[in-house]
Structure formats: structure tokens, C-alpha cells
Design an enzyme around this catalytic site. Structure first.
Site, PDB file in Angstrom:
ATOM      1  CB  ALA A 105      -0.965   0.194   1.202  1.00  0.00           C
ATOM      2  CE1 TYR A 106       5.028   5.630   3.145  1.00  0.00           C
ATOM      3  CE2 TYR A 106       6.862   4.348   2.434  1.00  0.00           C
ATOM      4  CZ  TYR A 106       6.372   5.501   3.039  1.00  0.00           C
ATOM      5  OH  TYR A 106       7.251   6.582   3.321  1.00  0.00           O
ATOM      6  CB  VAL A 107       5.250   0.258  -2.933  1.00  0.00           C
ATOM      7  CG1 VAL A 107       5.690   0.081  -4.274  1.00  0.00           C
ATOM      8  CG2 VAL A 107       6.384  -0.326  -1.866  1.00  0.00           C
ATOM      9  CB  ALA A 114       0.747   5.604  -1.080  1.00  0.00           C
ATOM     10  CE  LYS A 115       5.322   8.492   1.190  1.00  0.00           C
ATOM     11  NZ  LYS A 115       4.942  10.109   1.648  1.00  0.00           N
TER      12      LYS A 115
END
Ligand SMILES: NC(=O)c1ccc[n+]([C@@H]2O[C@H](COP(=O)([O-])OP(=O)(O)OC[C@H]3O[C@@H](n4cnc5c(N)ncnc54)[C@H](O)[C@@H]3O)[C@@H](O)[C@H]2O)c1
Length: 255
Positions: free
Chosen positions: A156-158, A160-161
Site C-alpha cells: 500500500a505504501y509503495v 501510495a508513494k
């Protein structure tokens, strides 16, 4: 030379880590800074420190996922300091340690909300003020090495960024001819509260993060803040739509 003399800069996620370091550095470099985050007691302390050191600062509490909070923060900044010249959209949220299918819906939604909707909210409220001033402006969004390459167990972080970099390029394209520059920082592992939290969840990642940089260490938050200061300043006047690595060489090893 004071790199940001005469400029007003809004910084989100300023209650700790990279954002707090940026607030101190930008003020030292001559900027009037408005600092936004949810933990207002920490912001008040930061503003007191900056003011005691001879700088100008304003605390604006709020949550970047709420459009009205961001609109209020931008308006209060412009009222207090007579406009908005630059912004460092740095608030972020990360979790790690779970494979894609193990991430729960709430974590996924929060990761997207803070990192992606938060940056969109900021751009959507900051840029019109910059356009109206006739002076243009500069915006810096905080992405990550996870915005240009996959790191394990943080889908999810990958995602989002990566989205932060896409939105940065799109905004640069929309406003470049009207004097507003928009760039992203590709931040490598940095010793902050967020990093501490990630290492509590997945201690095995500390060695992975250290090894990922060719410098074989993590950054101090001020090392990231210095790059943000440059991108907010007129010294980077022909840089826009860029994803600038501040990662100790980590992305040099990604290709
Ligand atoms: N530390 C690292 O290794 C690293 C690496 C790459 C990218 N980043 C990015 O750097 C940025 C700053 O993180 P940091 O490492 O300084 O961590 P941090 O936890 O010290 O700072 C994050 C800040 O964002 C604020 N924040 C979180 N959610 C918010 C919300 N909804 N509204 C307003 N403020 C909110 C927090 O209160 C805090 O002030 C983040 O975008 C993060 O994703 C950090």
C-alpha cells in the site's frame, strides 16, 4: 546567503521528523513558516523554538486528509504572512511487514488517504493562492524510494508513494507555464518516528534499510530538509516535475 529570505512556506507533517527539521532549517534560511500537523502541542513547542531563535512561524493544527483543514491552514498562512510562496507537503503514513494480501482495508485506506489524498488536498488549495499572487510558487511533495521501486512487504505504501510522484508530474505539467513548480523528493531511509515505528513492526528491516544505501547508513532528517529547501528556493528555478533522490544512493542500485 539566506536561501529562503522573504518567502512564506507551509510545511505539513511538521510535528516531528523531516517536517520539524525542515521548519527549523527553512526559518534559519529566512522563511516565514507555517507548520501543520495534528499534534498541536508539538507544533506550539516548535514555533516557540523558532521564534526564540529569531525566526517567524505559525502553528496551524489540522489533518491533511480533510480538505477543510487544509483550506483553513492555507488561508491562515496567507493571512498571517501575506501570501504563500512555497509548500513542503511532507505528512505521510507508513506501515510495513505485511504481504499485499495481509494488509487490512483500514490500513490500505489510511495509507492512501494520508499519502495521496493528503498531497492532492494540499496542492488543490495551495496552488490557486500561488497563481493569484502573480509571483508563482514552488511545491515539494515527499515521496520515497518506495515511490520508484518496490520494497518488500509494504504494497500500500509503495503504491501510495508511486502515486505521489505521478501527481507531482501531473501538477508540474498543469501549472508550469504559470510559474508554479512542483517536485518530489525520493527519500531514502531516515531516522525519524516513522522509521522507529516501522522497525518495531519489522525489526529485520533495519539491516535491509542500512544496506540499501550505497552510503550504508540512514539519513538524518536535516539532510532531507536541505534538499526540500533548495527545491522551495529560487536556486532550483529550472527544476520541475522531477523526482529528486535524497537516498544515500539507494536508487542507484535499483535499476
Ligand atoms: N523516515 C523514512 O525513512 C522515510 C523514507 C521515505 C519517505 N519518508 C516520508 O517522509 C515523510 C515524513 O515522515 P518522517 O519520516 O519524518 O516521519 P514522522 O512520523 O516523524 O513524520 C510524519 C509527520 O506526518 C504527520 N502526519 C501523519 N498523518 C497526518 C495527517 N493525516 N495530517 C497531518 N499530519 C499528519 C505526523 O504527525 C508527523 O508530523 C513522510 O511522507 C514519509 O512517508 C520517510
Amino acid at each position: 546567503m539566506s536561501m529562503l529570505a522573504g518567502k512564506t512556506v507551509m510545511i505539513t507533517g511538521a510535528s516531528s521528523g523531516i517536517g520539524a527539521a525542515a521548519a527549523r532549517l527553512f526559518a534559519e534560511q529566512g522563511a516565514a513558516v507555517s507548520v501543520m500537523a495534528r499534534r498541536t502541542a508539538l507544533l506550539d513547542r516548535l514555533v516557540d523554538d523558532i521564534t526564540a531563535a529569531g525566526g517567524r512561524a505559525l502553528a496551524v493544527g489540522g489533518d491533511v486528509t480533510r480538505g477543510q483543514d487544509v483550506a483553513d491552514a492555507v488561508a491562515r498562512t496567507a493571512d498571517a504572512f501575506g501570501g504563500l510562496d512555497a509548500a513542503f507537503n511532507n505528512a505521510g503514513y507508513a506501515t510495513a511487514g505485511q504481504a499485499l494480501h495481509e494488509i487490512d482495508e483500514e490500513t490500505y485506506a489510511r495509507t492512501m488517504d494520508v499519502n495521496v489524498r493528503g498531497v492532492w488536498n494540499c496542492l488543490a488549495h495551495q496552488i490557486p493562492v500561488m497563481l493569484r499572487s502573480g509571483r508563482g510558487g514552488a511545491v515539494v511533495n515527499t515521496s520515497s524510494v518506495a515511490g520508484v521501486a518496490a520494497t518488500g512487504a509494504s504494497a500500500a505504501y509503495v503504491a501510495a508513494k508511486h502515486a505521489v510522484i505521478g501527481m507531482t508530474k501531473a501538477a508540474a505539467a498543469d501549472y508550469g507555464s504559470r510559474g508554479v513548480r512542483v517536485n518530489a523528493l525520493v527519500v531514502g531511509s531516515t531516522r525519524t518516528e516513522m522509521m522507529e515505528q516501522v522497525l518495531v513492526e519489522a525489526p529485520q528491516l533495519e539491516q535491509v534499510f542500512m544496506a540499501a544505501a550505497v552510503q550504508k547508513r540512514m539519513a538524518d532528517p536535516v539532510e532531507v530538509a536541505r534538499a526540500a529547501a533548495w527545491l522551495c528556493s529560487d536556486l532550483s528555478s529550472f527544476v520541475t516535475g522531477a523526482a529528486v533522490p535524497v537516498d544515500g544512493g539507494a536508487t542507484a542500485l535499483c535499476d
